[in-house]
Design a protein around this motif. Structure first.
Motif, PDB file in Angstrom:
ATOM      1  N   THR A  56      24.287  55.445  53.725  1.00  0.00           N
ATOM      2  CA  THR A  56      25.650  54.415  53.570  1.00  0.00           C
ATOM      3  C   THR A  56      26.737  54.607  55.222  1.00  0.00           C
ATOM      4  O   THR A  56      25.649  55.820  55.657  1.00  0.00           O
ATOM      5  CB  THR A  56      26.942  54.930  53.030  1.00  0.00           C
ATOM      6  N   ASP A  57      26.803  53.618  55.919  1.00  0.00           N
ATOM      7  CA  ASP A  57      26.690  54.297  57.504  1.00  0.00           C
ATOM      8  C   ASP A  57      28.265  54.498  57.672  1.00  0.00           C
ATOM      9  O   ASP A  57      29.184  55.092  57.036  1.00  0.00           O
ATOM     10  CB  ASP A  57      26.713  52.864  58.187  1.00  0.00           C
ATOM     11  N   ARG A  58      29.121  55.203  58.972  1.00  0.00           N
ATOM     12  CA  ARG A  58      29.725  55.796  59.249  1.00  0.00           C
ATOM     13  C   ARG A  58      31.335  54.929  58.389  1.00  0.00           C
ATOM     14  O   ARG A  58      32.588  55.505  58.754  1.00  0.00           O
ATOM     15  CB  ARG A  58      30.439  56.233  60.772  1.00  0.00           C
ATOM     16  N   ASP A  59      31.542  53.746  58.847  1.00  0.00           N
ATOM     17  CA  ASP A  59      32.324  52.981  57.983  1.00  0.00           C
ATOM     18  C   ASP A  59      32.446  52.680  56.940  1.00  0.00           C
ATOM     19  O   ASP A  59      33.359  51.504  56.392  1.00  0.00           O
ATOM     20  CB  ASP A  59      32.402  51.449  58.757  1.00  0.00           C
ATOM     21  N   GLY A  60      32.188  53.212  55.606  1.00  0.00           N
ATOM     22  CA  GLY A  60      31.413  53.509  54.253  1.00  0.00           C
ATOM     23  C   GLY A  60      30.898  52.449  53.871  1.00  0.00           C
ATOM     24  O   GLY A  60      30.952  51.787  52.815  1.00  0.00           O
ATOM     25  N   ASN A  61      29.729  51.406  54.786  1.00  0.00           N
ATOM     26  CA  ASN A  61      29.321  50.489  54.190  1.00  0.00           C
ATOM     27  C   ASN A  61      27.745  51.017  54.025  1.00  0.00           C
ATOM     28  O   ASN A  61      27.071  51.688  54.354  1.00  0.00           O
ATOM     29  CB  ASN A  61      29.130  49.384  54.986  1.00  0.00           C
ATOM     30  N   SER A  62      26.965  49.912  53.476  1.00  0.00           N
ATOM     31  CA  SER A  62      25.876  50.269  52.177  1.00  0.00           C
ATOM     32  C   SER A  62      25.165  49.750  52.558  1.00  0.00           C
ATOM     33  O   SER A  62      25.543  48.114  51.928  1.00  0.00           O
ATOM     34  CB  SER A  62      25.673  50.890  51.232  1.00  0.00           C
ATOM     35  N   VAL A  63      23.945  49.590  52.726  1.00  0.00           N
ATOM     36  CA  VAL A  63      22.611  48.584  52.948  1.00  0.00           C
ATOM     37  C   VAL A  63      22.507  48.038  52.008  1.00  0.00           C
ATOM     38  O   VAL A  63      21.896  46.273  51.312  1.00  0.00           O
ATOM     39  CB  VAL A  63      21.671  48.681  53.852  1.00  0.00           C
ATOM     40  N   GLY A  64      22.670  48.155  50.902  1.00  0.00           N
ATOM     41  CA  GLY A  64      21.916  48.558  49.542  1.00  0.00           C
ATOM     42  C   GLY A  64      23.356  47.211  48.987  1.00  0.00           C
ATOM     43  O   GLY A  64      23.188  46.809  48.080  1.00  0.00           O
ATOM     44  N   LEU A  65      24.617  47.396  48.895  1.00  0.00           N
ATOM     45  CA  LEU A  65      25.545  46.432  48.697  1.00  0.00           C
ATOM     46  C   LEU A  65      25.425  45.670  49.455  1.00  0.00           C
ATOM     47  O   LEU A  65      25.447  45.227  50.949  1.00  0.00           O
ATOM     48  CB  LEU A  65      26.496  47.473  48.416  1.00  0.00           C
ATOM     49  N   PRO A  66      26.169  43.741  48.788  1.00  0.00           N
ATOM     50  CA  PRO A  66      26.094  42.948  50.055  1.00  0.00           C
ATOM     51  C   PRO A  66      27.947  43.252  50.067  1.00  0.00           C
ATOM     52  O   PRO A  66      28.403  43.072  49.782  1.00  0.00           O
ATOM     53  CB  PRO A  66      26.481  41.806  49.261  1.00  0.00           C
ATOM     54  N   GLY A  67      27.939  42.426  51.550  1.00  0.00           N
ATOM     55  CA  GLY A  67      28.716  42.453  52.699  1.00  0.00           C
ATOM     56  C   GLY A  67      29.961  43.762  53.051  1.00  0.00           C
ATOM     57  O   GLY A  67      28.596  44.769  52.999  1.00  0.00           O
ATOM     58  N   LYS A  68      30.410  43.902  53.696  1.00  0.00           N
ATOM     59  CA  LYS A  68      30.612  44.762  54.268  1.00  0.00           C
ATOM     60  C   LYS A  68      32.502  45.465  53.789  1.00  0.00           C
ATOM     61  O   LYS A  68      33.285  44.433  53.536  1.00  0.00           O
ATOM     62  CB  LYS A  68      31.268  44.429  55.382  1.00  0.00           C
ATOM     63  N   ASN A  69      32.900  46.789  52.953  1.00  0.00           N
ATOM     64  CA  ASN A  69      34.172  47.187  52.417  1.00  0.00           C
ATOM     65  C   ASN A  69      34.825  48.065  53.670  1.00  0.00           C
ATOM     66  O   ASN A  69      35.889  47.939  53.283  1.00  0.00           O
ATOM     67  CB  ASN A  69      34.345  47.579  51.308  1.00  0.00           C
ATOM     68  N   ASN A  70      34.061  48.415  54.916  1.00  0.00           N
ATOM     69  CA  ASN A  70      34.996  49.314  55.522  1.00  0.00           C
ATOM     70  C   ASN A  70      35.338  50.269  54.894  1.00  0.00           C
ATOM     71  O   ASN A  70      36.726  50.310  55.705  1.00  0.00           O
ATOM     72  CB  ASN A  70      34.995  48.203  57.069  1.00  0.00           C
TER      73      ASN A  70
END
Length: 143
Positions: A56-70
């Motif tokens: 999970t990155d600094r924006d709350g997104n995960s490479v394991g989940l499609p799309g970005k939720n930010n």
């Protein structure tokens, strides 16, 4: 209902923000983050974000989940709009904190705890305002 409307306005309103990419150089490689603060006033405090488990990155997104939720980015925006500075960072091996010095097998829980200490010390050296720790999922345990 009134509180929900106020929250939606806060999330949708684009405050005047000073945004800065920051880097911590450590023995285990560099860590990258984003420091956001209100442009028009001194911050009431600084909120240090700690992402949850997994990639999970600094924006709350995960490479394991499609799309970005930010999700963490949106929460940061609302806090800046309310007068707080925020510091979000990519955990080791994630996003701009990816490193060739370490592998996933080298990471320990204490590694993440020490990283948060480094970020907290960085924040304390930059600002003479209260520091708040905000963690999601595993990040709350680390905090």
């Amino acid at each position: 209902m009134k509180r929900l409307a106020v929250l939606l306005i806060m999330l949708c309103h684009s405050p005047l923000v000073t945004s800065e990419e920051v880097t911590l150089n450590t023995e285990l490689g560099s860590l990258s983050g984003t420091l956001d603060s209100p442009e028009s006033r001194s911050p009431k405090g600084l909120v240090l974000f700690i992402s949850g488990s997994g990639p999970t990155d600094r924006d709350g997104n995960s490479v394991g989940l499609p799309g970005k939720n930010n999700s963490l980015k949106y929460l940061s925006d609302a806090l800046v709009n309310a007068g707080y500075a925020t510091l979000r960072f990519d955990k080791r091996l994630i996003g701009k904190s990816a490193s060739r010095q370490l592998g996933e097998a080298d990471l320990r829980f204490d590694t993440y705890v020490n990283d948060v200490r480094l970020w907290a010390n960085y924040a304390a050296g930059r600002f003479a305002i209260p520091l708040f720790i905000l963690g999601h999922s595993e990040g709350s345990l680390i905090g």
